[in-house]
Design a protein around this motif. Structure first.
Motif, PDB file in Angstrom:
ATOM      1  N   MET A 271       0.823  -1.204   0.000  1.00 38.96           N
ATOM      2  CA  MET A 271       0.000   0.000   0.000  1.00 38.96           C
ATOM      3  C   MET A 271       0.859   1.258   0.000  1.00 38.96           C
ATOM      4  SD  MET A 271      -3.016  -1.135  -0.262  1.00 38.96           S
ATOM      5  CE  MET A 271      -4.108   0.195   0.196  1.00 38.96           C
ATOM      6  N   THR A 272       2.004   1.186   0.643  1.00 42.94           N
ATOM      7  CA  THR A 272       2.922   2.328   0.637  1.00 42.94           C
ATOM      8  C   THR A 272       3.402   2.616  -0.781  1.00 42.94           C
ATOM      9  OG1 THR A 272       3.650   1.831   2.895  1.00 42.94           O
ATOM     10  CG2 THR A 272       5.084   3.231   1.573  1.00 42.94           C
ATOM     11  N   LEU A 273       3.708   1.561  -1.531  1.00 42.11           N
ATOM     12  CA  LEU A 273       4.120   1.733  -2.923  1.00 42.11           C
ATOM     13  C   LEU A 273       2.977   2.262  -3.783  1.00 42.11           C
ATOM     14  CD1 LEU A 273       6.097  -1.593  -3.550  1.00 42.11           C
ATOM     15  CD2 LEU A 273       7.075   0.695  -3.304  1.00 42.11           C
ATOM     16  N   GLU A 274       1.808   1.671  -3.625  1.00 42.89           N
ATOM     17  CA  GLU A 274       0.702   1.968  -4.529  1.00 42.89           C
ATOM     18  C   GLU A 274       0.022   3.304  -4.254  1.00 42.89           C
ATOM     19  OE1 GLU A 274      -0.150   0.482  -7.230  1.00 42.89           O
ATOM     20  OE2 GLU A 274       1.333  -1.108  -7.014  1.00 42.89           O
ATOM     21  N   GLN A 275       0.269   3.899  -3.092  1.00 45.11           N
ATOM     22  CA  GLN A 275      -0.379   5.178  -2.800  1.00 45.11           C
ATOM     23  C   GLN A 275       0.033   6.261  -3.797  1.00 45.11           C
ATOM     24  OE1 GLN A 275       0.957   7.234   0.822  1.00 45.11           O
ATOM     25  NE2 GLN A 275       2.748   5.899   0.849  1.00 45.11           N
ATOM     26  N   PHE A 276       1.156   6.091  -4.451  1.00 49.06           N
ATOM     27  CA  PHE A 276       1.637   7.077  -5.423  1.00 49.06           C
ATOM     28  C   PHE A 276       1.293   6.702  -6.867  1.00 49.06           C
ATOM     29  CE2 PHE A 276       4.640   7.161  -1.807  1.00 49.06           C
ATOM     30  CZ  PHE A 276       4.369   8.437  -1.358  1.00 49.06           C
ATOM     31  N   ARG A 277       0.647   5.547  -7.042  1.00 44.33           N
ATOM     32  CA  ARG A 277       0.388   5.057  -8.385  1.00 44.33           C
ATOM     33  C   ARG A 277      -1.095   4.898  -8.696  1.00 44.33           C
ATOM     34  NH1 ARG A 277       4.633  -0.022  -7.904  1.00 44.33           N
ATOM     35  NH2 ARG A 277       6.572   1.190  -7.850  1.00 44.33           N
ATOM     36  N   THR A 278      -1.859   4.528  -7.687  1.00 41.73           N
ATOM     37  CA  THR A 278      -3.259   4.175  -7.917  1.00 41.73           C
ATOM     38  C   THR A 278      -4.149   4.965  -6.977  1.00 41.73           C
ATOM     39  OG1 THR A 278      -2.488   1.923  -8.400  1.00 41.73           O
ATOM     40  CG2 THR A 278      -4.859   2.244  -8.114  1.00 41.73           C
ATOM     41  N   PRO A 279      -4.953   5.870  -7.483  1.00 47.24           N
ATOM     42  CA  PRO A 279      -5.812   6.688  -6.604  1.00 47.24           C
ATOM     43  C   PRO A 279      -6.716   5.860  -5.704  1.00 47.24           C
ATOM     44  CG  PRO A 279      -5.774   7.611  -8.816  1.00 47.24           C
ATOM     45  CD  PRO A 279      -5.068   6.289  -8.898  1.00 47.24           C
ATOM     46  N   GLU A 280      -7.262   4.758  -6.245  1.00 47.43           N
ATOM     47  CA  GLU A 280      -8.160   3.931  -5.434  1.00 47.43           C
ATOM     48  C   GLU A 280      -7.426   3.303  -4.254  1.00 47.43           C
ATOM     49  OE1 GLU A 280      -9.667   4.407  -9.497  1.00 47.43           O
ATOM     50  OE2 GLU A 280      -7.748   3.653  -8.710  1.00 47.43           O
ATOM     51  N   LEU A 281      -6.210   2.843  -4.490  1.00 46.13           N
ATOM     52  CA  LEU A 281      -5.437   2.240  -3.402  1.00 46.13           C
ATOM     53  C   LEU A 281      -4.891   3.303  -2.457  1.00 46.13           C
ATOM     54  CD1 LEU A 281      -3.569  -0.723  -5.107  1.00 46.13           C
ATOM     55  CD2 LEU A 281      -5.746  -0.693  -3.903  1.00 46.13           C
ATOM     56  N   ALA A 282      -4.633   4.496  -2.975  1.00 53.23           N
ATOM     57  CA  ALA A 282      -4.235   5.599  -2.094  1.00 53.23           C
ATOM     58  C   ALA A 282      -5.350   5.909  -1.105  1.00 53.23           C
ATOM     59  CB  ALA A 282      -3.894   6.834  -2.918  1.00 53.23           C
ATOM     60  N   ALA A 283      -6.590   5.949  -1.600  1.00 58.24           N
ATOM     61  CA  ALA A 283      -7.740   6.211  -0.730  1.00 58.24           C
ATOM     62  C   ALA A 283      -7.927   5.079   0.273  1.00 58.24           C
ATOM     63  CB  ALA A 283      -8.997   6.389  -1.569  1.00 58.24           C
ATOM     64  N   LEU A 284      -7.726   3.840  -0.173  1.00 62.12           N
ATOM     65  CA  LEU A 284      -7.850   2.690   0.720  1.00 62.12           C
ATOM     66  C   LEU A 284      -6.783   2.734   1.805  1.00 62.12           C
ATOM     67  CD1 LEU A 284      -9.228  -0.015   1.370  1.00 62.12           C
ATOM     68  CD2 LEU A 284      -7.634  -1.105  -0.226  1.00 62.12           C
TER      69      LEU A 284
END
Length: 208
Positions: free
Chosen positions: A117-130
């Motif tokens: 999730m730390t990686l994906e927060q900068f790549r995927t808006p949906e996962l950043a929100a999650l």
């Protein structure tokens, strides 16, 4: 290998790959190869890569919930926890906080999910929100409700339980993130947590 074991291995291998490379960079074929099966066999267990991620998320939630239950915490209803935190000694509260942080650091499944999730927060808006909902909003809301109840009982003094929640939770999240990057910080982080808890109690307890 039995079906249940294969399903679990798919989740574990997928999470390991996701946490290193990110969600988009990993293919179903790579996951299958890591498990030791062919992609068509993997699809017998999970219909898509997104389905694998969804199952990983559910299992991560179950692990957190099981740990919380073992500590008699009700993360979805802080009102149930007021009694056990009323008048709690700083040493006992410190042990609770340290136990949760250690669980988050040393449960490999939970730790890898947080890395993902730390990686994906900068790549995927949906996962950043999650990520924000799971690791910030949910924790803040629990403590806000808990502090509001303790203020009403006269156990804590304070006028703004939301601000108190931010003050209490933020150092814990910062120390956890440091230990994720630099595991050698763990012993120092435990000492910092103890100092934080004692300081917080010194400022706010004794509203009666």
């Amino acid at each position: 290998m039995e079906t249940g074991s294969t399903k679990q291995r798919i989740l574990e291998e997928a999470l390991g790959l996701f946490s290193l490379k990110g969600f988009d960079a990993v293919s179903v074929e790579q996951i299958a190869a890591a498990v030791g099966i062919k992609a068509p066999s993997l699809y017998k267990h999970y219909k898509s890569k997104q389905a694998i991620f969804d199952a990983i998320f559910v299992q991560m939630q179950h692990r957190y919930d099981a740990q919380a239950a073992a500590m008699e915490l009700h993360l979805s209803n802080a009102g149930c926890d007021g009694e056990q935190f009323a008048g709690i000694a700083a040493a006992d509260l410190t042990r609770r906080v340290q136990a949760l942080v250690r669980f988050s650091l040393h449960d490999e499944f939970v730790s890898r999910f947080r890395r993902l999730m730390t990686l994906e927060q900068f790549r995927t808006p949906e996962l950043a929100a999650l990520y924000t909902q799971r690791y910030v909003t949910r924790i803040l809301s629990y403590h806000e409700e808990l502090f509001r109840g303790l203020i009403a009982r006269g156990e804590l003094r304070g006028a703004d339980p939301r601000a108190m929640a931010w003050q209490y939770v933020s150092p814990v999240l910062v120390l956890l993130s440091i230990c994720d990057r630099q595991p050698e910080w763990e012993d120092a982080a435990m000492k910092e947590l103890e100092a934080h808890v004692r300081q917080f109690q010194a400022v706010y307890e004794g509203g009666k």
